[in-house]
Each structure stands twice: as structure tokens, then as C-alpha cells.
Design an enzyme around this catalytic site. Structure first.
Site, short mmCIF file in Angstrom:
data_model
loop_
_atom_site.label_atom_id
_atom_site.label_comp_id
_atom_site.label_asym_id
_atom_site.label_seq_id
_atom_site.Cartn_x
_atom_site.Cartn_y
_atom_site.Cartn_z
N HIS A 1 0.80 -1.24 0.00
CA HIS A 1 0.00 0.00 0.00
C HIS A 1 0.82 1.28 0.00
CE1 HIS A 1 -3.82 -2.12 0.81
NE2 HIS A 1 -3.09 -2.92 1.55
N GLY B 1 -2.03 -3.03 8.33
CA GLY B 1 -0.92 -3.23 7.40
C GLY B 1 0.38 -3.43 8.17
N GLY C 1 6.40 -11.57 11.54
CA GLY C 1 6.48 -11.99 12.94
C GLY C 1 5.45 -11.34 13.83
N ASP D 1 2.24 -6.16 2.49
CA ASP D 1 1.08 -5.39 2.94
C ASP D 1 1.56 -4.10 3.61
OD1 ASP D 1 -1.63 -4.88 3.16
OD2 ASP D 1 -1.93 -6.10 4.95
N ALA E 1 -8.41 -3.25 9.13
CA ALA E 1 -8.32 -1.79 9.14
C ALA E 1 -9.04 -1.14 7.96
CB ALA E 1 -6.85 -1.37 9.14
N ARG F 1 -14.61 -28.78 12.75
CA ARG F 1 -15.86 -29.22 12.12
C ARG F 1 -16.38 -28.20 11.09
NH1 ARG F 1 -16.55 -32.51 16.76
NH2 ARG F 1 -16.95 -30.77 18.15
N HIS G 1 -10.50 -10.54 3.59
CA HIS G 1 -11.47 -9.83 4.42
C HIS G 1 -12.83 -10.50 4.22
CE1 HIS G 1 -8.63 -6.73 5.67
NE2 HIS G 1 -8.17 -6.75 4.43
ZN LIG Z 1 -6.10 -6.37 4.03
ZN LIG Z 2 -3.57 -4.80 2.29
#
Ligand SMILES: [Zn+2]
Ligand SMILES: [Zn+2]
Length: 384
Positions: free
Chosen positions: A63, A308, A248, A273, A141, A226, A194
Site C-alpha cells: 500500500h 498493514g 512476525g 502489505d 483496518a 468441524r 477480508h
Molecule cells: Zn487487508
Molecule cells: Zn492490504
């Protein structure tokens, strides 16, 4: 004029070739030769003695960096990101959007479509639209006020730009499968993300051509023995490539190992990300439509959720080796060959005759020492 990279160990990335040379001409890899080929008077020779020579890293989910974000919808933002990424070994990437108004989203897509490639950075290969067609219950977010059902008028306008390469979508939203059908036929890839999709809904989306999962485990319905849920579908459907944030923080190291065990190196894709404060000091930052706090390099919303990362892909490769217990070749595969295969970029993510000359040189500590994009050294910046 040719460029010869000599003396290093090539990681193709599947094979290791010690003391081999790469021969580059007109932005492409012309050949791979053992030893030190004879250089002509016009040839540029790069000495890679003591270094690993690997394909340039590919980040299909990122991003921003250094305050730049594709949602700013201008060329300076994209070129600013591109320079930072090249310093960390990335040679191509997909600028990635955040859920926003229809006008903001279209402006971001159009700005990538119209942006020329930078002279001194990573190349943008189109746009990754992450949102607005996401599930509010798994929004992370993503600004909830901008989440909506797929709208044919909106997504047809995105597709008309010709820049859309990847869309993250919650396939359980009404109209999502129709969008997937239309865009897959035009060569667009889809990632589930998402999302609160059931296992069955994941398989159905894959039947319609969805082939990736966005930041696996983060922002999706988890695994129950399940009710396998979104994660269970992603990990067990062999058609689906799993994007992984190996910082991490987003995933326990053991979960990175688990994803690798389920998908293998060929179906695991390292992403960052990373968001626009990446590369900047701790503090408060205003993203497009979102306030975040950066503390010890971890980015959170005011509600405390992760927003992110500030990961670089070069660090992601090192982390993946440690977390998943894989070799350098295998970790590089997850950041080069696998994303290229997932996106259908057959000339990228490999050192092979005919492939694009997107190359990095890594030192023994696996730090990027040099980045070459389309045959041209962009990092360190050549002295004039
Ligand atoms: Zn995302
Ligand atoms: Zn993203």
C-alpha cells in the site's frame, strides 16, 4: 552493449549455480554461462564475487512507503514508492488500494494506468484493488463506511482502464461471483480476503476462477475442525496460492510454517502489505481515511487492530527462512517465482534465457546490495 554479472552464485531460484555468469542485453537475460565469459570492450561487467544473484523480488500486495500511497492518485506517489522498494530488492509490484469512495478508488486505478514506469525504481505492473467489496465482519483496518457489494457500473469502469491485475474480494457478497466471471475472462486474478466465506464458498469461488488468498489467516474466518471456514478452504484447495505476511507480528512464526507445509513453496507468496509510513519513524500518521499509530514499527488503528505492516520484502525473505525452516532458494521462490506464476507473468521471477533482466545481488547476510530493473542498475543509484 551487454551487461555481464560475473563471479556470483546464481539462484534461479530453484537451482544454485556457483560461479556462473548472467549475460544481459536490451533488458533481457540473454544467457547463463559457467565461469567468466569474455567481455567485449563495450560490455559493462558487474563483479558479484561472494554474492547471491537472484531474480528481483515481486510484491503483489503493498500500500505504500515513505508517506506515499496509491490512494493519493498521483505519479509522484507511485514513483516515490518505487524508489524505496528498489532499495529493498523489489523490481516489480502491484500498488494496492484501500476501501474508499467510488471516486477515490477509480482515481487511484486511473493514476496507476496512466503512470509511466520510473527511471530509477521498481516497475508497477498494474493495480491490486483490495476493497471495497469486503465483508465488514472481517474488515481489519479497512474503513467500514466504504465497504459495499460489487457494483457492475463501478467495476466495469475499473476494467476499462486496463490496469486491474488483482482484486481482493469477499466472494460471499451478493454479485461477487458475477464480477469474478466477467473479470477472470479478461485475465484479472482474484484473491479471497477480508472474508467470512465458508469452506464451501471458498471452493465455489475457486470453481469460478479465484486463485489466491489475501494475507492468509489475517482478516478471514478461521479454522475449526468441524467448520473449516475460509482458512480451511484456502489451505486445502490446491488451486489457491496463499499470500503471507512474514513480519512476525501478523502471524506467529509457527503459522507461517503451517501455511508453507499446506501449500508448498510453489503456492506460498510472500507479501509485505506495507503501508505509507513504512520507512518513516514511529508516530501518528494519517492514511487516506484512516488514522494509525506506528510504535516499534507496528502499525495499529485507534481501536488497536493491526493496520498493514512496515515490512520490507527483503526482510520477509529472511524471516520466511527462519519461520518456515526453508532454504534461501525456497524463500526466494515464494517472493519471485510463485507470485509471477500466480499472476501469469511468465517473463518474471526467474533467471532464465529470455526472462526480463530484473535481478538482485544479495550479500552473505542476505541484505540487498544491488537492484537491476530491466537490465539497468537502479540501486545503488549510479553516480553521474
Ligand atoms: Zn487487508
Ligand atoms: Zn492490504
Amino acid at each position: 552493449m551487454r551487461t555481464l554479472i560475473v563471479g556470483g552464485t546464481l539462484l534461479t531460484p530453484q537451482d544454485s549455480l556457483p560461479d556462473h555468469a548472467l549475460v544481459i542485453e536490451r533488458g533481457r537475460i540473454l544467457g547463463i554461462e559457467p565461469g567468466r565469459p569474455r567481455a567485449g570492450a563495450q560490455d559493462q561487467v558487474i563483479d558479484a564475487h561472494g554474492m547471491w544473484v537472484a531474480p528481483g523480488l515481486i510484491d503483489i500486495h503493498v500500500h505504500g512507503a515513505l508517506g506515499h500511497d496509491p490512494m493519493q492518485a498521483n505519479q509522484a506517489a507511485i514513483h516515490g514508492m518505487a524508489r524505496f522498494f528498489a532499495q529493498h530488492g523489489v523490481t516489480s509490484y502491484l500498488p494496492t488500494t484501500l476501501a474508499a469512495t467510488p471516486a477515490q478508488t477509480l482515481a487511484a486505478v486511473q493514476s496507476v494506468a496512466e503512470c509511466p514506469q520510473p527511471a530509477d525504481g521498481a516497475q508497477h505492473l498494474g493495480v491490486h484493488i483490495e476493497g471495497p467489496y469486503l465483508n465488514p465482519e472481517h474488515r481489519g483496518a479497512q474503513p467500514v463506511e466504504h465497504l459495499r457489494d460489487p457494483d457492475p457500473d463501478e467495476y466495469r469502469a475499473w476494467l476499462e482502464t486496463g490496469a486491474v491485475r488483482l482484486v481482493t474480494i469477499a466472494p460471499e457478497r451478493p454479485g461477487a461471483l458475477e464480477f469474478i466471471d466477467l473479470a477472470v475472462a479478461q485475465g484479472v486474478e482474484f484473491a479471497i480476503g477480508h472474508s467470512g466465506a465458508s469452506y464451501e464458498q471458498v471452493v465455489l469461488a475457486a470453481e469460478h476462477g479465484l486463485r489466491q488468498a489475501t494475507h492468509t489467516f489475517n482478516g478471514m474466518l478461521g479454522l475449526n475442525h468441524r467448520l473449516p471456514g475460509t482458512v480451511g478452504g484456502v489451505l486445502t484447495d490446491d488451486r489457491i496460492y496463499a499470500q503471507v505476511i512474514a513480519d512476525g507480528v501478523h502471524l506467529h512464526p509457527a503459522v507461517v510454517k503451517l501455511i508453507h507445509r499446506a501449500k508448498g513453496v510453489a503456492r506460498t507468496i510472500l507479501i509485505t502489505d506495507a503501508i505509507s509510513p513504512t520507512g518513516l519513524p514511529d508516530g501518528e500518521y494519517q492514511l487516506t481515511g484512516l488514522m494509525i499509530t506506528l510504535k516499534d514499527g507496528v502499525s495499529r488503528t485507534s481501536a488497536g487492530g493491526l493496520a498493514g505492516s512496515t515490512l520490507t520484502l527483503e526482510a520477509g525473505v529472511r524471516n520466511a527462512m527462519q519461520f518456515a525452516g526453508v532454504s534461501l532458494n525456497q524463500a526466494l521462490t515464494m517472493a519471485t517465482w510463485a507470485p509471477a506464476e500466480a499472476m501469469g507473468w511468465s517473463g518474471k521471477g526467474r533467471l532464465a534465457p529470455g526472462a526480463d533482466a530484473d535481478i538482485i545481488l544479495l550479500d552473505e547476510a542476505l541484505n540487498v546490495q544491488s537492484t537491476i530493473v530491466a537490465g539497468r542498475v537502479v540501486h545503488p543509484r549510479p553516480t553521474p
